[in-house]
Each structure stands twice: as structure tokens, then as C-alpha cells.
Design a protein around this motif. Structure first.
Motif, PDB file in Angstrom:
ATOM      1  N   HIS A 146       1.049   5.662  -0.391  1.00  0.00           N
ATOM      2  CA  HIS A 146       0.428   6.883  -0.364  1.00  0.00           C
ATOM      3  C   HIS A 146       0.310   7.500  -1.882  1.00  0.00           C
ATOM      4  O   HIS A 146       1.475   7.356  -2.538  1.00  0.00           O
ATOM      5  CB  HIS A 146       0.933   7.810   0.571  1.00  0.00           C
ATOM      6  N   PRO A 147      -0.611   8.070  -2.277  1.00  0.00           N
ATOM      7  CA  PRO A 147      -0.721   8.517  -3.572  1.00  0.00           C
ATOM      8  C   PRO A 147       0.158   9.610  -4.162  1.00  0.00           C
ATOM      9  O   PRO A 147       1.159   9.569  -5.164  1.00  0.00           O
ATOM     10  CB  PRO A 147      -2.180   9.070  -3.858  1.00  0.00           C
ATOM     11  N   ARG A 186       3.698   5.355   4.068  1.00  0.00           N
ATOM     12  CA  ARG A 186       2.729   6.426   4.559  1.00  0.00           C
ATOM     13  C   ARG A 186       3.388   7.502   5.093  1.00  0.00           C
ATOM     14  O   ARG A 186       4.436   7.583   5.487  1.00  0.00           O
ATOM     15  CB  ARG A 186       2.069   5.675   5.673  1.00  0.00           C
ATOM     16  N   ASP A 198      -6.409  14.411  -2.595  1.00  0.00           N
ATOM     17  CA  ASP A 198      -5.345  13.612  -3.480  1.00  0.00           C
ATOM     18  C   ASP A 198      -4.350  14.982  -3.885  1.00  0.00           C
ATOM     19  O   ASP A 198      -4.851  15.911  -4.387  1.00  0.00           O
ATOM     20  CB  ASP A 198      -6.097  13.463  -5.006  1.00  0.00           C
ATOM     21  N   SER A 240       0.863  -1.237   0.118  1.00  0.00           N
ATOM     22  CA  SER A 240      -0.076   0.065  -0.288  1.00  0.00           C
ATOM     23  C   SER A 240       0.701   1.433   0.082  1.00  0.00           C
ATOM     24  O   SER A 240       1.866   1.354   0.899  1.00  0.00           O
ATOM     25  CB  SER A 240      -0.959  -0.083   1.375  1.00  0.00           C
ATOM     26  N   SER A 282      -1.703  -1.128  -4.067  1.00  0.00           N
ATOM     27  CA  SER A 282      -2.677  -0.489  -3.901  1.00  0.00           C
ATOM     28  C   SER A 282      -2.493   0.867  -3.497  1.00  0.00           C
ATOM     29  O   SER A 282      -1.712   1.324  -2.772  1.00  0.00           O
ATOM     30  CB  SER A 282      -3.396  -0.983  -2.621  1.00  0.00           C
ATOM     31  N   ARG A 337      -3.272   4.216  -2.153  1.00  0.00           N
ATOM     32  CA  ARG A 337      -4.256   4.810  -1.397  1.00  0.00           C
ATOM     33  C   ARG A 337      -3.735   5.410  -0.221  1.00  0.00           C
ATOM     34  O   ARG A 337      -2.705   5.122   0.235  1.00  0.00           O
ATOM     35  CB  ARG A 337      -5.270   3.789  -0.990  1.00  0.00           C
ATOM     36  N   ASP A 338      -4.617   6.225   0.473  1.00  0.00           N
ATOM     37  CA  ASP A 338      -4.193   7.049   1.679  1.00  0.00           C
ATOM     38  C   ASP A 338      -4.740   6.064   2.907  1.00  0.00           C
ATOM     39  O   ASP A 338      -5.889   6.386   3.255  1.00  0.00           O
ATOM     40  CB  ASP A 338      -4.616   8.464   1.724  1.00  0.00           C
ATOM     41  N   ASP A 339      -3.918   5.399   3.273  1.00  0.00           N
ATOM     42  CA  ASP A 339      -4.420   4.143   4.219  1.00  0.00           C
ATOM     43  C   ASP A 339      -3.637   4.476   5.280  1.00  0.00           C
ATOM     44  O   ASP A 339      -2.386   4.055   5.500  1.00  0.00           O
ATOM     45  CB  ASP A 339      -4.081   2.712   3.613  1.00  0.00           C
TER      46      ASP A 339
END
Length: 304
Positions: free
Chosen positions: A103-104, A148, A228, A101, A130, A132-134
């Protein structure tokens, strides 16, 4: 017969006796005495209810029941040995599927253009990515590794700091020509400011400015809130309003599409971390990805 660990242990002893041809050789292979092997075989024979070996002073031979039993378990032992070998290889070789995962902002402005290079270096690896901001737990989300922004808030994860980027406040020449250039951070209260939400609280990040140890907080407002970074900067370049961005992502600063409004007030840094579950028995695929991300991030790092 109920299945438990003693069954596996007994099968292991039986297989060792068959391979060695006698109890002495099996004992050497297993680190047991001859009598210890004999007792283990006897316990297992009692458990399965058949005699597996004929014993005499010279040799140990399989009974008919023992031969039939071994014919059935031999393929299973081979599969088990192959599974153990494969998992050992997986920890030493970069192979399999890596679920990550990212971060965009990190993906769009740092890693995206280099993914082909990473995959080319590891031809046996597949990447399930993936963007995504998770901020969830890795195991719960099914990820092997995550990239992240922000200080870590979850325990039970190993983290490695990748970089710190300056936070810059910028606007397009067109916006400034129409609305004027703010002379100091406090002037932003009279401007249209594009808001970026905190992924944890979902509230817009506060706008802070740091210079020589002094921090100024400014309350800003704006009609556009976007989570975003690429979209935010696009709106900023098109003249919608003023934005705060990580400096490495604000590529428009290099060619004049964006103007840094307060170059003397940009001592604030925002960190980027890579998260992974544990350093113990860490798969080679995770180590390879962490090293790749760290090498790329080093290019953009702006330590204090």
C-alpha cells in the motif's frame, strides 16, 4: 509411447541398477526387494521394447541398447537432480525474485527508507515491487506477498497483523486561521473535508470518532477526493481543508504543520496486515520479507 508417471518410475529403477551394479544394491537404495527391482526392470524393458540388461548369476551389465539409452537419459537425470536441488535451496535460502504489492501509505511512511537495508541483507534476492492500493487475490495478481490496510476480506490467504494506527483528524494552522477551529466532531459538517475513498467500494470512507466506547459518525463533504495518502496530507498542509489520516503518516503533527483537532476523540484504530498464500512450504524469500515488514511495523504499532 505415451508419457506417464510409470516412465519416470521405470527410469529411476534403471538408473539405480546402473549406479549399484546389481539388483540387490538397487533394491537397498530404492527400498525394494531384489525381485521387486527385477520385475520393475522387466516391465520397463517391455514398455520400451528393448532389452537393457544382460543378467547372470554374478553381475548385471548393460546391453548395447541399454548403454545408448543411458547415454541419452543421463544428462536429463542430472538436470532433474539439479532442478530438485535448486528448488530445495530456494526454500531454505533467500534468493530469486520476490513480487510484492505494498500500500502506498505503508511504503511512503514506513518501508521506503528501509528497502536498501533489506536488499543489502539479502544479496541474492531481487525485489519486484508494486506500490498500489490493491485488494485482489495474490495468485491472480502474480504476487508472493502483499501489505494492505483494513480487515482482510478475501479467504484462502494467510494474514498476519502488523500494526494498528490511531486515526487522527487534522488541519493546517493556515486553514484554521481562515475558517476557525471546530470545537467538536459535529462541527465538521460546516467545513471543507478532504475525502479518501474505500478501495473496495470506491466511496469515501465515513468519518467516525470514538471516545470511551462512544462512537460518533459525522457526514462530511469536500470538493477534493484523493486515493493517495501523501497527496491528501500535502493538500491538508497547504490549507485546502481538514483530513483524517493514520497518525504515523501525519508527520506534520510533530513540527506544527498540522494540528490534531480532536485529541480526545481518536480512539479509532486502523489495522495493517501482510498477506501471503500459505504457511506450508513457504519460500525463504517470503519469510524474510514478512519478518522485515513486521520488524519495521512494530515501531509504529499503537495497540489499544
Amino acid at each position: 509411447m505415451g508419457f506417464d508417471g510409470r516412465v519416470v518410475s521405470g527410469i529411476g529403477v534403471v538408473a539405480a541398477v546402473i549406479d549399484a551394479g546389481n539388483f540387490v544394491g538397487a533394491g537397498r537404495a530404492l527400498g525394494l526387494t531384489q525381485s521387486g527391482v527385477s520385475r520393475a526392470v522387466a516391465r520397463f524393458e517391455q514398455r520400451v521394447g528393448v532389452r537393457l540388461f544382460e543378467r547372470n548369476a554374478r553381475a548385471v551389465m548393460l546391453t548395447d541398447e541399454g548403454r545408448r539409452f543411458y547415454e541419452k537419459i543421463a544428462p536429463l537425470l542430472s538436470d532433474l537432480d539439479e532442478a530438485v536441488t535448486d528448488i530445495g535451496r530456494a526454500s531454505a535460502a533467500v534468493r530469486g525474485v520476490l513480487r510484492a504489492s505494498v500500500h502506498p501509505v505503508a511504503m511512503h511512511y514506513m518501508l521506503g527508507a528501509r528497502l536498501t537495508e533489506f536488499l543489502a541483507a539479502h544479496p541474492e534476492l531481487s525485489l519486484d515491487l508494486s506500490v498500489r492500493d490493491d485488494s485482489g487475490a495474490l495468485a491472480a495478481e502474480g504476487y508472493d506477498v502483499a501489505v494492505r490496510f483494513g480487515e482482510p476480506v478475501l479467504s484462502g490467504q494467510i494474514v498476519r497483523r502488523l500494526l494498528e494506527s490511531r486515526v487522527v483528524t487534522c488541519a493546517s494552522p493556515g486553514y484554521l486561521a481562515q475558517h476557525g477551529k471546530p470545537r467538536r466532531p459535529q462541527d465538521l459538517a460546516q467545513h471543507e473535508c478532504i475525502q479518501f475513498p474505500d478501495p473496495v467500494t470506491r466511496r469515501p470512507f465515513a468519518w467516525e470518532f470514538q471516545r470511551k466506547g462512544k462512537t460518533v459518525k459525522v457526514r462530511t463533504t469536500g470538493r477534493l477526493t484523493v486515493n493517495d495518502g501523501a497527496t491528501m496530507l500535502m493538500a491538508c498542509e497547504q490549507g485546502h481543508g481538514i483530513a483524517q489520516s493514520l497518525e504515523f503518516a501525519a508527520t506534520g503533527l510533530k513540527d506544527g504543520r498540522l494540528i490534531d483537532l480532536f485529541p480526545d476523540w481518536n480512539e479509532e484504530r486502523f489495522p495493517l496486515y501482510v498477506h501471503f498464500p500459505s504457511r506450508r512450504q513457504q519460500a525463504a524469500k517470503v519469510r524474510a520479507f514478512v519478518d522485515f515488514v513486521a520488524a519495521v511495523a512494530k515501531i509504529y504499532d499503537q495497540p489499544r
